[in-house]
Design a protein around this motif. Sequence first.
Motif, short mmCIF file in Angstrom:
data_model
loop_
_atom_site.label_atom_id
_atom_site.label_comp_id
_atom_site.label_asym_id
_atom_site.label_seq_id
_atom_site.Cartn_x
_atom_site.Cartn_y
_atom_site.Cartn_z
N ASP A 1 11.32 25.34 2.74
CA ASP A 1 10.33 24.90 3.71
C ASP A 1 10.55 25.67 5.00
N LEU A 2 9.91 25.27 6.07
CA LEU A 2 10.02 26.01 7.32
C LEU A 2 11.40 25.92 7.95
N HIS A 3 12.24 25.00 7.49
CA HIS A 3 13.58 24.84 8.05
C HIS A 3 14.63 25.66 7.33
N ALA A 4 14.49 25.84 6.02
CA ALA A 4 15.52 26.55 5.26
C ALA A 4 14.98 26.99 3.90
N THR A 5 15.51 28.10 3.41
CA THR A 5 15.14 28.55 2.07
C THR A 5 15.97 27.79 1.03
N ALA A 6 15.51 27.85 -0.19
CA ALA A 6 16.25 27.21 -1.28
C ALA A 6 17.63 27.84 -1.44
N ASP A 7 17.72 29.16 -1.29
CA ASP A 7 19.02 29.83 -1.41
C ASP A 7 19.99 29.38 -0.32
N TYR A 8 19.51 29.24 0.89
CA TYR A 8 20.36 28.76 1.99
C TYR A 8 20.87 27.35 1.70
N ARG A 9 19.98 26.50 1.21
CA ARG A 9 20.38 25.12 0.89
C ARG A 9 21.44 25.11 -0.22
N ARG A 10 21.28 25.97 -1.23
CA ARG A 10 22.28 26.07 -2.29
C ARG A 10 23.63 26.54 -1.72
N ARG A 11 23.60 27.51 -0.81
CA ARG A 11 24.85 27.99 -0.21
C ARG A 11 25.53 26.87 0.58
N LEU A 12 24.74 26.08 1.30
CA LEU A 12 25.32 24.95 2.04
C LEU A 12 25.96 23.95 1.09
N VAL A 13 25.29 23.66 -0.01
CA VAL A 13 25.87 22.75 -1.00
C VAL A 13 27.19 23.30 -1.51
N ALA A 14 27.23 24.59 -1.83
CA ALA A 14 28.46 25.19 -2.35
C ALA A 14 29.60 25.08 -1.32
N VAL A 15 29.33 25.39 -0.08
CA VAL A 15 30.37 25.36 0.96
C VAL A 15 30.86 23.93 1.18
N HIS A 16 29.96 23.00 1.37
CA HIS A 16 30.37 21.63 1.66
C HIS A 16 31.04 20.97 0.45
N THR A 17 30.55 21.29 -0.74
CA THR A 17 31.16 20.72 -1.95
C THR A 17 32.57 21.28 -2.14
N ARG A 18 32.75 22.58 -1.93
CA ARG A 18 34.08 23.17 -2.04
C ARG A 18 35.04 22.53 -1.06
N ARG A 19 34.61 22.37 0.18
CA ARG A 19 35.48 21.74 1.19
C ARG A 19 35.84 20.31 0.80
N LEU A 20 34.87 19.58 0.31
CA LEU A 20 35.12 18.20 -0.11
C LEU A 20 36.10 18.15 -1.27
N LEU A 21 35.87 19.00 -2.28
CA LEU A 21 36.78 19.02 -3.43
C LEU A 21 38.20 19.37 -3.01
N GLU A 22 38.34 20.38 -2.16
CA GLU A 22 39.68 20.77 -1.71
C GLU A 22 40.37 19.62 -0.97
N GLN A 23 39.62 18.94 -0.11
CA GLN A 23 40.20 17.83 0.66
C GLN A 23 40.58 16.67 -0.25
N VAL A 24 39.68 16.25 -1.10
CA VAL A 24 39.93 15.10 -1.97
C VAL A 24 41.07 15.38 -2.94
N LEU A 25 41.07 16.56 -3.53
CA LEU A 25 42.11 16.89 -4.50
C LEU A 25 43.46 17.06 -3.81
N ALA A 26 43.49 17.55 -2.58
CA ALA A 26 44.74 17.65 -1.83
C ALA A 26 45.27 16.26 -1.51
N GLU A 27 44.38 15.35 -1.10
CA GLU A 27 44.79 13.98 -0.81
C GLU A 27 45.29 13.29 -2.08
N GLU A 28 44.63 13.54 -3.18
CA GLU A 28 45.04 12.95 -4.45
C GLU A 28 46.43 13.44 -4.83
#
Length: 75
Positions: A44-71
Motif C-alpha cells: 500500500d502507500l505505506h510499505a511494499t510487500a517485500d518491506y513488510r516481509r523483511r520487517l517480519v524476518a528481522v523482528h521474528t529473528r530477534r524474538l526467537l533469539e531472545q526467547v531461546l536465550a532466556e529458555e
Amino acid sequence: GGVAVRPLLVDPEYLAPALSDPGNPDRARESADAIAASLDPDTDLHATADYRRRLVAVHTRRLLEQVLAEEGRTA
C-alpha cells in the motif's frame, strides 16, 4: 494495515531450525526467513510487500533469539 488482518499461527515446520539448535543465530535467522517467506502481505502507500516481509524476518529473528536465550538460562 500490517502484514495480515489478524494474528497468524506459524507452521511448526518453520520453527524447527531454531528449535533444533537454540543457541545458533543462523538457525534463528533460517526460521525467521522461512516464516517471512510464507506470508503474502499487501503493498500500500505505506510499505511494499517485500518491506513488510523483511520487517517480519528481522523482528521474528530477534524474538526467537531472545526467547531461546532466556529458555537456555532457565533450563
